[in-house]
Design a protein around this motif. Sequence first.
Motif, PDB file in Angstrom:
ATOM      1  N   LYS A   1       0.831  -1.201   0.000  1.00  0.00           N
ATOM      2  CA  LYS A   1       0.000   0.000   0.000  1.00  0.00           C
ATOM      3  C   LYS A   1       0.872   1.260   0.000  1.00  0.00           C
ATOM      4  O   LYS A   1       0.535   2.257  -0.645  1.00  0.00           O
ATOM      5  CB  LYS A   1      -0.939  -0.012   1.215  1.00  0.00           C
ATOM      6  CG  LYS A   1      -2.192  -0.823   0.941  1.00  0.00           C
ATOM      7  CD  LYS A   1      -2.843  -1.372   2.180  1.00  0.00           C
ATOM      8  CE  LYS A   1      -3.360  -0.334   3.144  1.00  0.00           C
ATOM      9  NZ  LYS A   1      -4.054  -0.984   4.281  1.00  0.00           N
TER      10      LYS A   1
ATOM     11  N   ILE B   1       2.096   1.759  -3.572  1.00  0.00           N
ATOM     12  CA  ILE B   1       1.053   2.253  -4.479  1.00  0.00           C
ATOM     13  C   ILE B   1       0.694   3.695  -4.133  1.00  0.00           C
ATOM     14  O   ILE B   1       0.676   4.571  -5.003  1.00  0.00           O
ATOM     15  CB  ILE B   1      -0.196   1.355  -4.379  1.00  0.00           C
ATOM     16  CG1 ILE B   1       0.153  -0.057  -4.852  1.00  0.00           C
ATOM     17  CG2 ILE B   1      -1.340   1.933  -5.196  1.00  0.00           C
ATOM     18  CD1 ILE B   1      -0.880  -1.095  -4.513  1.00  0.00           C
TER      19      ILE B   1
ATOM     20  N   PHE C   1       2.249  -5.564  -9.284  1.00  0.00           N
ATOM     21  CA  PHE C   1       1.331  -4.462  -9.547  1.00  0.00           C
ATOM     22  C   PHE C   1       1.668  -3.245  -8.671  1.00  0.00           C
ATOM     23  O   PHE C   1       1.506  -2.101  -9.083  1.00  0.00           O
ATOM     24  CB  PHE C   1      -0.114  -4.899  -9.325  1.00  0.00           C
ATOM     25  CG  PHE C   1      -1.113  -3.812  -9.588  1.00  0.00           C
ATOM     26  CD1 PHE C   1      -1.235  -3.241 -10.853  1.00  0.00           C
ATOM     27  CD2 PHE C   1      -1.939  -3.340  -8.565  1.00  0.00           C
ATOM     28  CE1 PHE C   1      -2.151  -2.229 -11.092  1.00  0.00           C
ATOM     29  CE2 PHE C   1      -2.857  -2.325  -8.810  1.00  0.00           C
ATOM     30  CZ  PHE C   1      -2.966  -1.768 -10.067  1.00  0.00           C
TER      31      PHE C   1
ATOM     32  N   SER D   1       2.382   0.419 -10.004  1.00  0.00           N
ATOM     33  CA  SER D   1       1.630   1.578  -9.529  1.00  0.00           C
ATOM     34  C   SER D   1       2.547   2.628  -8.947  1.00  0.00           C
ATOM     35  O   SER D   1       2.289   3.827  -9.068  1.00  0.00           O
ATOM     36  CB  SER D   1       0.633   1.163  -8.447  1.00  0.00           C
ATOM     37  OG  SER D   1      -0.121   0.078  -8.879  1.00  0.00           O
ATOM     38  N   GLU D   2       3.621   2.172  -8.278  1.00  0.00           N
ATOM     39  CA  GLU D   2       4.531   3.125  -7.657  1.00  0.00           C
ATOM     40  C   GLU D   2       5.260   3.937  -8.734  1.00  0.00           C
ATOM     41  O   GLU D   2       5.416   5.145  -8.623  1.00  0.00           O
ATOM     42  CB  GLU D   2       5.554   2.395  -6.782  1.00  0.00           C
ATOM     43  CG  GLU D   2       6.480   3.349  -6.032  1.00  0.00           C
ATOM     44  CD  GLU D   2       7.587   2.653  -5.277  1.00  0.00           C
ATOM     45  OE1 GLU D   2       7.849   1.463  -5.564  1.00  0.00           O
ATOM     46  OE2 GLU D   2       8.192   3.295  -4.399  1.00  0.00           O
TER      47      GLU D   2
ATOM     48  N   GLY E   1       2.197   5.386 -11.500  1.00  0.00           N
ATOM     49  CA  GLY E   1       1.106   6.183 -10.961  1.00  0.00           C
ATOM     50  C   GLY E   1      -0.273   5.744 -11.422  1.00  0.00           C
ATOM     51  O   GLY E   1      -0.449   4.750 -12.131  1.00  0.00           O
TER      52      GLY E   1
ATOM     53  N   VAL F   1      -1.702   3.034 -14.201  1.00  0.00           N
ATOM     54  CA  VAL F   1      -2.635   1.988 -13.780  1.00  0.00           C
ATOM     55  C   VAL F   1      -3.872   2.014 -14.676  1.00  0.00           C
ATOM     56  O   VAL F   1      -4.368   0.959 -15.091  1.00  0.00           O
ATOM     57  CB  VAL F   1      -3.019   2.186 -12.294  1.00  0.00           C
ATOM     58  CG1 VAL F   1      -4.176   1.277 -11.927  1.00  0.00           C
ATOM     59  CG2 VAL F   1      -1.828   1.911 -11.387  1.00  0.00           C
TER      60      VAL F   1
ATOM     61  N   MET G   1      -5.175  -1.079 -16.745  1.00  0.00           N
ATOM     62  CA  MET G   1      -6.518  -1.618 -16.571  1.00  0.00           C
ATOM     63  C   MET G   1      -7.273  -1.629 -17.885  1.00  0.00           C
ATOM     64  O   MET G   1      -8.023  -2.562 -18.171  1.00  0.00           O
ATOM     65  CB  MET G   1      -7.261  -0.782 -15.535  1.00  0.00           C
ATOM     66  CG  MET G   1      -6.678  -0.964 -14.143  1.00  0.00           C
ATOM     67  SD  MET G   1      -7.919  -1.451 -12.979  1.00  0.00           S
ATOM     68  CE  MET G   1      -8.046  -0.074 -11.968  1.00  0.00           C
TER      69      MET G   1
ATOM     70  N   MET H   1      -4.967  -7.749  -8.245  1.00  0.00           N
ATOM     71  CA  MET H   1      -4.979  -6.311  -7.932  1.00  0.00           C
ATOM     72  C   MET H   1      -5.653  -6.082  -6.589  1.00  0.00           C
ATOM     73  O   MET H   1      -5.182  -5.290  -5.770  1.00  0.00           O
ATOM     74  CB  MET H   1      -5.693  -5.527  -9.032  1.00  0.00           C
ATOM     75  CG  MET H   1      -4.895  -5.426 -10.321  1.00  0.00           C
ATOM     76  SD  MET H   1      -5.697  -4.278 -11.448  1.00  0.00           S
ATOM     77  CE  MET H   1      -4.586  -4.321 -12.837  1.00  0.00           C
ATOM     78  N   GLY H   2      -6.755  -6.782  -6.364  1.00  0.00           N
ATOM     79  CA  GLY H   2      -7.487  -6.616  -5.109  1.00  0.00           C
ATOM     80  C   GLY H   2      -6.610  -6.929  -3.916  1.00  0.00           C
ATOM     81  O   GLY H   2      -6.630  -6.236  -2.899  1.00  0.00           O
TER      82      GLY H   2
ATOM     83  N   ILE I   1      -3.772  -4.184  -3.504  1.00  0.00           N
ATOM     84  CA  ILE I   1      -4.199  -2.881  -2.981  1.00  0.00           C
ATOM     85  C   ILE I   1      -4.958  -3.040  -1.661  1.00  0.00           C
ATOM     86  O   ILE I   1      -5.482  -2.065  -1.129  1.00  0.00           O
ATOM     87  CB  ILE I   1      -5.064  -2.099  -3.998  1.00  0.00           C
ATOM     88  CG1 ILE I   1      -6.375  -2.828  -4.282  1.00  0.00           C
ATOM     89  CG2 ILE I   1      -4.285  -1.852  -5.272  1.00  0.00           C
ATOM     90  CD1 ILE I   1      -7.246  -2.107  -5.296  1.00  0.00           C
TER      91      ILE I   1
END
Lengths: 376, 677
Positions: free
Chosen positions: A240, A243, A273, A277-278, A281, A285, A289, A330-331, A334
Amino acid sequence: MNTHVLSRAPQQSVGLADQLAKLHIDLWLGLLLLALGVVGLLVQYSASGHSMAVVINQAERLGLGFGVMIIAAQAPPEFYRSAAPWLYGFGVLMLLAVLVLGDHAKGAQRWLDLGVLRFQPSEILKLAMPMAVAAYLHTRPLPPKPMTILVTLAIIGVPTVLIAMQPDLGTAMLVLAAGVLALYFGGLGVRWILLVLAAAAAAAPLLWYKLHDYQRNRVLTFLDPERDPLGTGYHITQSKIAIGSGGLFGKGWLAGTQAKLDFLPESHTDFIFAVFSEELGLLGVAVLMALYAAIVGRGLYIALRGQDSFQRLLAGSLAMTFFVYVFINMGMVIGLLPVVGVPLPLVSFGGTSAVTLLAGFGMLMSVYTHRKLLAN
Amino acid sequence: MSALGSSRSGYDAIKDLYEEKRTFTSRVVFAAILCLVMIGLLAARLVELQLVQHDYYTTRADDNRMRLTAIAPVRGLIYDRNGALLAQNVPSFVLDITPERVKNLNDTLARLKAYVNISDQDIARFRERMRKGPRYRSVTLRSNLTPEEVARYQLNRYEFDGVEVNAGLVRNYPLGESAAHVIGYVGGISEADYARLDEASYQGLSQIGKSGVERSHEDQLRGMPGAKIVEANASGRPLRELDSQPGSSGQNLFLSLDAKLQLVAEKALGDLEGAVVAIDPRNGEVLALVSKPGYDPKLFVEGIDAKSYRALLEDKTRPLYNRALLGTYPPGSTIKPFMATAALNFRTVTPDTAVYCGGSMTLPGSSRKYRCHKRQGHGTVNLDGAIAKSCDIYFYQAAQNLGIDRIDEILGQFGFGSQTGIDIPNEKGGLLPSKEWKRRVYKQAWFPGETLSIGIGQGYLTTTPLQLAQATARVAMRGQGFKPHVVHAISDPSTGAITGVAPEPLPPLTGQNADLLERVIHSMEQVNMFPGGTAYRAFKDAPYSSAGKTGTAQVAALKQDEKIAPTLEGTPKHLRDHALFIAFAPVDEPRIAVAVIAEHAGHGGSVAAPVARQVMDQYLLGEVRYGVDASTAAAAESAAAAAAAAAGETLDPEQDEDGPSTHDHGDEPPAASPVTR
């Protein structure tokens, strides 16, 4: 001469897709998957700490996967339909074998060592399950009658339970999803769906006692990541942080600190992922997606164009299972879902799942490119 | 539409293909909608993480990677008055362990032994220091690693999480034991230290001044730590420096101590237990401050283990104890010049008043005999004779005439009974007893006999060697006094600026006539410079003028019926008398005042005076002309005393015992033993 060229140009662009279709390759699906693979390699390079060895290794696996995909696309859907019971039977046997003879890796029996080849029989079921359910339902009137549903549930249940016993909860969920999705596309009644959901809810407490300690910890940690910030919760907390710190534009490719400085565990496998994301951004993402959504959409489009129940159910199930893959990974990364070992398809490092996935896409291509020309 | 996807089964007939296709299409649409909803769910969460909580997570990410590492300031150096190094920092490789980051400490220690020489003592010490500090703070396991050890460790460092070899500076005291009680030492910061100190000033530091100047001037010596921000990976290894902010080095101290003089004083005292304090009377600068036996401050710098520390604490000779500041001794006859000042000022005697000493006296209404150290008596003595020969009867009478209140008034002005306020920690004030004090502590009235004991520096009266030196300096300066201090100047290493420490004048003596003090000084000259004076033997060939007073403080009371003083050798050591001596020189322009105490060593004139002589020689002449060292003198003296005792006569001119009370030199208050039994 001039008009000739002008009239040829649009024909040529149409022609490429047509030409590929003759080779049983779907241009759009192929391009999207290729793009995803390239994105994956780029993130691999960053997440592995600039290791070309890792990138080349993964590229080889993807190459193998694309090869398998093209080969798989050559066989007509009828082949898969008739092969379904055999593959399914073989897969279940292997699962039994693995429970008896399997290798231990990370406290779970998943691998079967055949001397020259070590493989996970559960991978077979990722394909065999939707094939088997689709093939079975193909022979029944749809929407399925209660008896049909019960048989289907048995077909789904046996390997799912065997995989869960290894224990490999992530794969078991994917295999279960593949079967259930095929059943859903077969027209499973809404009441049945609700019933299954209710049964699942009722079984959850029972399942709780069946879980291994580490699995329970994952669930507990999911509910409260700070409860064990240095143990199980560490993964999700660091993920987290990676991300969240990426923000809208990301820190830039190769500039992520969480992965580069080893704060993020499993950074080039299950948690890739977070690296993506890091570094790239929220905008990156969104692109990723969109890429996944496009692949799923193309898969569902192919399913709609399927010419019999088997083709439609198989294609629909494969496309949606792919989405389930993405959603679970992904779930979990994150912090929306508990941590289960599901990689981000085609981006995470790992050959077996990539090859299996691409084989599945080969089947989708087969469904699309072996259509017999009909009246329309 | 026709039947396709041919099937071997017979169900084709009843399959409604159109209906099937329609159901499927709606299912696909629903699935697509579901996908979008789920993507929305993911997107919502990502927006929350990456936009809403972005700042929070950025901070967390920075906290992860950025380590604020303190840059320890370099501790200031300590020099003597001539620039000789007393405390310095020497480079050293140390092996540090951060307890928090070590998974299995025992295993790590065992494995480390393969590469680095680690003794059980090192481990015991390490465990103790680890227990005292927080777990995230690194603790030194070994210091002074050899280059081979460093190399061996570095080759295998990947095996050891939480273990680091650091190049550091280690405090070093070039003089070793010498002046250890003044300089003090640094040691590991304890939990108790952390409770009171300002943590920000100790970032990166693991040691703090524990005693002496190291402690009293900790704030100047320490400097301010700087800080650097480094990027570190998850296992804590720093990878690059992001920002740095230098601190400032500690300030260098110049002590008023003269290292050469200190060594001479230590050598002069030899193996005796005791103290020497030398002060420049003109400004209160402490020139030498000796407490024997000493200890090696290195033990504390490296971190002493409990066993060695206990051994030091339980050592009967108390090496850690700074006798010069903490030892409270009965001053014995060294009090007499001050007593004489009081008597002259209150006119209870004049310089020419003659007192007859018959060897003993009694108070009216009591059979208790107050004896002079000279059995057969001094005959008729005036002030000069009473001081030079140290006649007790003279001072019994002087004290009796004065009364305790007037004694207190004058002695108090010379600093007896209160701390001098010297700039090193832990000082005792001795005890100047008063009527009020006795009522408070003993719930008893003051007895006249007790005043007599005070008159010869016995009874409840105790002083520290520093107080004696300070009072002597004040006499030397004809009443003018300065607060004693050891820090002479402070220099800032960054600017090179040197700030001197100004002498701090003490309030002047009140109600005292300077001429009378001159008379007392004149009589003190007799002690050192005229044949028959109790310290004449030590000073007869000195090329400078000096004034002094010997003292022999009684530890064990003589029994009333005991006719002959026991010989030195016939007495158990811990009951033997303390030898004392105070002096200053030159008489007219005093430059040095000295107080010497040698515990259980016998007589002041023969044991303590030669020590002072050597110190004065060194300071005034630059070399020691007096050839005999104190311990051999003591041996010779005791042999002579034994011979004299056997012959039934008192040979030594100075033997002022017969004080009626029993004392040890230890902590106040003194053992309760009223004078009149």
